[in-house]
Motif scaffolding. Structure first.
Motif, PDB file in Angstrom:
ATOM      1  N   VAL A 115       8.006 -23.926 -72.596  1.00  0.00           N
ATOM      2  CA  VAL A 115       7.062 -23.552 -71.534  1.00  0.00           C
ATOM      3  C   VAL A 115       5.748 -23.095 -72.162  1.00  0.00           C
ATOM      4  N   ALA A 116       4.628 -23.636 -71.669  1.00  0.00           N
ATOM      5  CA  ALA A 116       3.308 -23.174 -72.104  1.00  0.00           C
ATOM      6  C   ALA A 116       2.593 -22.506 -70.934  1.00  0.00           C
ATOM      7  N   VAL A 117       1.899 -21.424 -71.233  1.00  0.00           N
ATOM      8  CA  VAL A 117       1.227 -20.640 -70.194  1.00  0.00           C
ATOM      9  C   VAL A 117      -0.264 -20.592 -70.496  1.00  0.00           C
ATOM     10  N   VAL A 118      -1.072 -20.782 -69.459  1.00  0.00           N
ATOM     11  CA  VAL A 118      -2.528 -20.675 -69.588  1.00  0.00           C
ATOM     12  C   VAL A 118      -2.962 -19.306 -69.069  1.00  0.00           C
ATOM     13  N   LEU A 119      -3.663 -18.564 -69.907  1.00  0.00           N
ATOM     14  CA  LEU A 119      -4.095 -17.211 -69.545  1.00  0.00           C
ATOM     15  C   LEU A 119      -5.620 -17.109 -69.599  1.00  0.00           C
ATOM     16  N   GLY A 120      -6.139 -16.091 -68.945  1.00  0.00           N
ATOM     17  CA  GLY A 120      -7.580 -15.841 -69.016  1.00  0.00           C
ATOM     18  C   GLY A 120      -8.308 -15.962 -67.689  1.00  0.00           C
ATOM     19  N   ASP A 121      -7.659 -16.546 -66.688  1.00  0.00           N
ATOM     20  CA  ASP A 121      -8.319 -16.670 -65.379  1.00  0.00           C
ATOM     21  C   ASP A 121      -8.356 -15.345 -64.632  1.00  0.00           C
ATOM     22  N   ASP A 122      -7.395 -14.458 -64.954  1.00  0.00           N
ATOM     23  CA  ASP A 122      -7.259 -13.200 -64.196  1.00  0.00           C
ATOM     24  C   ASP A 122      -8.276 -12.184 -64.718  1.00  0.00           C
ATOM     25  N   ILE A 123      -9.300 -11.870 -63.923  1.00  0.00           N
ATOM     26  CA  ILE A 123     -10.355 -10.963 -64.367  1.00  0.00           C
ATOM     27  C   ILE A 123     -10.308  -9.636 -63.608  1.00  0.00           C
ATOM     28  N   PHE A 124      -9.178  -9.364 -62.936  1.00  0.00           N
ATOM     29  CA  PHE A 124      -9.042  -8.124 -62.160  1.00  0.00           C
ATOM     30  C   PHE A 124      -9.352  -6.905 -63.026  1.00  0.00           C
ATOM     31  N   SER A 125      -8.815  -6.899 -64.259  1.00  0.00           N
ATOM     32  CA  SER A 125      -9.013  -5.743 -65.135  1.00  0.00           C
ATOM     33  C   SER A 125     -10.362  -5.797 -65.862  1.00  0.00           C
ATOM     34  N   ARG A 126     -11.101  -6.900 -65.711  1.00  0.00           N
ATOM     35  CA  ARG A 126     -12.385  -7.052 -66.414  1.00  0.00           C
ATOM     36  C   ARG A 126     -13.592  -6.862 -65.488  1.00  0.00           C
ATOM     37  N   LEU A 127     -13.343  -6.546 -64.207  1.00  0.00           N
ATOM     38  CA  LEU A 127     -14.448  -6.542 -63.234  1.00  0.00           C
ATOM     39  C   LEU A 127     -15.569  -5.581 -63.615  1.00  0.00           C
ATOM     40  N   ASP A 128     -15.198  -4.357 -64.033  1.00  0.00           N
ATOM     41  CA  ASP A 128     -16.245  -3.375 -64.365  1.00  0.00           C
ATOM     42  C   ASP A 128     -17.035  -3.816 -65.594  1.00  0.00           C
ATOM     43  N   GLU A 129     -16.328  -4.405 -66.549  1.00  0.00           N
ATOM     44  CA  GLU A 129     -16.988  -4.951 -67.744  1.00  0.00           C
ATOM     45  C   GLU A 129     -17.993  -6.046 -67.343  1.00  0.00           C
ATOM     46  N   LEU A 130     -17.582  -6.920 -66.430  1.00  0.00           N
ATOM     47  CA  LEU A 130     -18.471  -8.008 -66.008  1.00  0.00           C
ATOM     48  C   LEU A 130     -19.664  -7.466 -65.211  1.00  0.00           C
ATOM     49  N   LEU A 131     -19.400  -6.466 -64.342  1.00  0.00           N
ATOM     50  CA  LEU A 131     -20.500  -5.844 -63.590  1.00  0.00           C
ATOM     51  C   LEU A 131     -21.481  -5.166 -64.549  1.00  0.00           C
ATOM     52  N   ALA A 132     -20.930  -4.463 -65.549  1.00  0.00           N
ATOM     53  CA  ALA A 132     -21.781  -3.756 -66.514  1.00  0.00           C
ATOM     54  C   ALA A 132     -22.623  -4.734 -67.328  1.00  0.00           C
ATOM     55  N   ALA A 133     -22.081  -5.945 -67.532  1.00  0.00           N
ATOM     56  CA  ALA A 133     -22.824  -6.958 -68.288  1.00  0.00           C
ATOM     57  C   ALA A 133     -23.906  -7.619 -67.441  1.00  0.00           C
ATOM     58  N   GLY A 134     -24.021  -7.175 -66.183  1.00  0.00           N
ATOM     59  CA  GLY A 134     -25.119  -7.676 -65.349  1.00  0.00           C
ATOM     60  C   GLY A 134     -24.740  -8.811 -64.412  1.00  0.00           C
ATOM     61  N   HIS A 135     -23.441  -9.107 -64.297  1.00  0.00           N
ATOM     62  CA  HIS A 135     -23.017 -10.159 -63.370  1.00  0.00           C
ATOM     63  C   HIS A 135     -22.773  -9.536 -61.995  1.00  0.00           C
ATOM     64  N   ALA A 136     -23.676  -9.798 -61.047  1.00  0.00           N
ATOM     65  CA  ALA A 136     -23.589  -9.134 -59.735  1.00  0.00           C
ATOM     66  C   ALA A 136     -22.452  -9.690 -58.887  1.00  0.00           C
ATOM     67  N   TYR A 163     -11.683 -12.747 -48.292  1.00  0.00           N
ATOM     68  CA  TYR A 163     -11.944 -13.567 -49.483  1.00  0.00           C
ATOM     69  C   TYR A 163     -13.417 -13.438 -49.824  1.00  0.00           C
ATOM     70  N   TRP A 164     -13.706 -13.231 -51.097  1.00  0.00           N
ATOM     71  CA  TRP A 164     -15.081 -13.049 -51.576  1.00  0.00           C
ATOM     72  C   TRP A 164     -15.361 -14.110 -52.639  1.00  0.00           C
ATOM     73  N   PRO A 165     -15.972 -15.236 -52.252  1.00  0.00           N
ATOM     74  CA  PRO A 165     -16.292 -16.257 -53.245  1.00  0.00           C
ATOM     75  C   PRO A 165     -17.564 -15.874 -54.011  1.00  0.00           C
ATOM     76  N   ALA A 166     -17.569 -16.073 -55.317  1.00  0.00           N
ATOM     77  CA  ALA A 166     -18.727 -15.718 -56.139  1.00  0.00           C
ATOM     78  C   ALA A 166     -18.747 -16.607 -57.377  1.00  0.00           C
ATOM     79  N   LEU A 167     -19.832 -16.506 -58.147  1.00  0.00           N
ATOM     80  CA  LEU A 167     -19.961 -17.311 -59.364  1.00  0.00           C
ATOM     81  C   LEU A 167     -20.164 -16.398 -60.567  1.00  0.00           C
ATOM     82  N   VAL A 168     -19.674 -16.834 -61.728  1.00  0.00           N
ATOM     83  CA  VAL A 168     -20.028 -16.196 -63.004  1.00  0.00           C
ATOM     84  C   VAL A 168     -20.372 -17.299 -64.001  1.00  0.00           C
TER      85      VAL A 168
END
Lengths: 108, 444
Positions: free
Chosen positions: B102-123, B426-431
């Motif tokens: 079994v192979a697993v693809v990771l990295g799509d889940d940004i729940f724990s990264r939201l504050d980091e992304l906001l701090a980096a200027g991604h509105a 649902y909140w659609p957005a772009l990064v």
């Protein structure tokens, strides 16, 4: 003469948020010009009346003899917010097929 | 040529469809789509309650059921069943089917990264309203980036029997095996668009093989045994849509066209993480019974962004119903709705919306269909939505009293008070694309 759109076309509808999409497809390619002429965004908006609060956009797909309509603000908020029975606009395609259109015998 | 099937159009689709696909004919890849926009938030709550959950729980037992057969026939499974916990999903698959890699693809889940992304200027402004994400930050339940086919290709390259992703696009499940087997370059936009269109056609399962089809629906044979869609893909980007011989349903120009138009926006700009496909370039030709050939597809370069699927707690809603019989069924239902509205007003309760409609009297099409003069019975359906849970709860007590105190012939109240439900929006957005990094983990 007047005919129901269902005589020359079939349809499928779905949702994206509070926007419904309705695809209308001519059974025969030769009837595509009738769709383009008769099924205008204005007529689609009038057909659904208060169900569609926003604008209606139309896109042409001559390769499929089809038109695609976006019915904005037509799903009561869309998705989980909607209080409507057809929150995903699943039946709007069939609803649009009831539209009466004008077509001459030579066209048909 | 490779054969790619879709055996699950959404979580809750026919349980036997993927089993039949691997039993009833040749297949190379089995794609299974489990995630709708709101599913991730439900899975996130399950994971918070139990760290071993948060994935599509139907998936591991399905794999156990087909494990022997897919090994024997060398069928690879690709699914977005991982939800917000793909590793837990993989471990459960391995527990039930220990011989599978079994192979697993990771990295799509940004729940724990939201504050980091906001701090980096991604509105991460809402693509619907333009509001910045910070306005709902405290109410966010899940956040994922839609990833495309290439992370899945990397997983297929490990030789895994089963590839599990989280929030990848539905179309990527079909495109990935083509890129993997045909070595399509990441900037071969026409090929990527072709695989994307193939994915769009089969991603909703039997909706391309005669299900939910308006074209001559009564003539479509044996829907009870409907065959799920299969794409026979060629290295040049052309493909045939078909289904296994002997199954029910139909593949025709009509069934394929209907699915091509399903949930379509601007047909010239069908945007995915992999490319921008032009649906006005698609050429369809009949290719014998239950076969449609698709070719000619043009694509353009992918955009520099990835779309985010963010779910947040919006408020509450409840919807209840009562049935009224003839004579004057519609008039009785309208009178009952007026009484409920009057009582809610007397209570001084505030709602964002009160909505009622009458099933049996054009709830679906509104003015687009003529009213029936005297329907034998109708169902009043009335609902409210708002931020105040107590108000919604009080509404649920205002319906059943009408059985004794409202217009005559009320029935259909057997389920009691309607439940109060949380509204997850649902909140659609772009990064920017480079703010998301994926990786592959293998379990064997």
């Amino acid at each position: 003469m007047k005919i129901p759109l269902s005589q020359i076309a079939h349809a499928r509808s779905g949702d994206k948020g509070d926007t419904a999409n309705v695809g209308i497809i001519a059974y025969q390619d030769k009837h595509y010009p009738i769709l383009v002429r008769e099924v205008t965004p204005e007529r689609v908006k009038a057909h659904f009346g208060p169900l569609v609060l926003g604008s209606v956009e139309r896109f042409e797909l001559p390769n499929l003899a089809a038109l695609n309509f976006l019915l904005h603000e037509s799903l009561g908020g869309g998705g989980t917010l909607s209080l409507r029975i057809d929150a995903q606009g699943k039946t709007l395609g069939a609803g649009l097929l009831a539209l009466e259109i004008e077509a001459s015998e030579s066209e048909l | 040529m490779i054969r790619i099937a879709n055996g699950q159009g959404f979580w809750g689709d026919w349980l036997d469809a993927p089993v039949r696909l691997v039993e009833q004919g040749p297949l190379d890849y089995l794609a299974l789509d489990y995630l709708a926009e709101i599913t991730m938030s439900i899975l996130q709550k399950q994971k918070e309650a139990d760290p071993n959950l948060g994935y599509a729980r139907d998936f591991p037992p399905l794999i156990a059921r087909i494990a022997a057969r897919i090994r024997e026939r060398n069928v690879k499974v690709i699914a977005n069943a991982g939800g917000v916990n793909p590793v837990a999903c993989a471990l459960e698959v391995r527990r039930l089917a220990p011989r599978l890699k079994v192979a697993v693809v990771l990295g799509d889940d940004i729940f724990s990264r939201l504050d980091e992304l906001l701090a980096a200027g991604h509105a991460m402004n809402s693509m619907d309203t333009g509001e910045p994400l910070s306005t709902v930050r405290s109410r966010i339940l899940s956040a994922n980036a839609y990833i495309g086919a290439f992370p899945l290709v990397e997983a297929l390259a490990t030789g895994a029997d089963v590839v599990i992703a989280g929030r990848c696009t539905d179309t990527a499940l079909t495109l990935a095996p083509m890129v993997h087997r045909f070595n399509w370059a990441p900037d071969n936009w026409n090929r990527l668009a072709a695989g994307t269109v193939a994915g769009h056609i089969i991603e909703c399962g039997a909706q391309s093989t005669g299900g939910n089809c308006q074209a001559d629906w009564q003539s479509i044979p044996d829907l009870a045994n409907i065959g799920y869609p299969i794409v026979e893909a060629e290295p040049d980007g052309s493909f045939v849509v078909t289904k296994h011989h002997g199954t029910g349903g139909r593949v025709s120009l009509e069934t394929v066209k209907e699915q091509l138009l399903y949930e379509l926006g601007d047909p010239i700009n069908y945007i995915t993480p992999d490319c921008v496909a032009d649906f006005t370039s698609i050429r369809l030709t009949a290719d014998g019974p239950d076969r449609v050939r698709v070719s000619g597809i043009h694509g353009r370069p992918r955009t520099p962004f990835l779309k985010l699927s963010i779910a947040y707690s919006y408020g509450w809603k409840a919807i209840g119903s009562l049935v009224y019989s003839s004579p004057q069924a519609v008039e009785k239902a309208e009178a009952a709705a007026a009484i409920v509205r009057a009582r809610l007003a007397q209570l001084g309760l505030a709602f964002e919306e009160i909505h009622h409609e009458i099933l049996g009297a054009n709830a679906c099409h509104g003015p687009a269909a003529p009213p029936h003069p005297n329907p034998p019975e109708v169902q009043l359906r009335i609902g409210v939505r708002g931020q105040d849970r107590k108000a919604i709860d009080r509404f649920t007590r205002e319906l059943i009293p009408l059985v004794l105190s409202g217009p005559p012939t009320a029935t259909g109240f057997g389920d009691g008070r309607p439940p109060v439900r949380e509204v997850v929006a649902y909140w659609p957005a772009l990064v920017p694309r480079d703010s998301i990094q994926t990786r592959v983990e293998v379990f064997e």
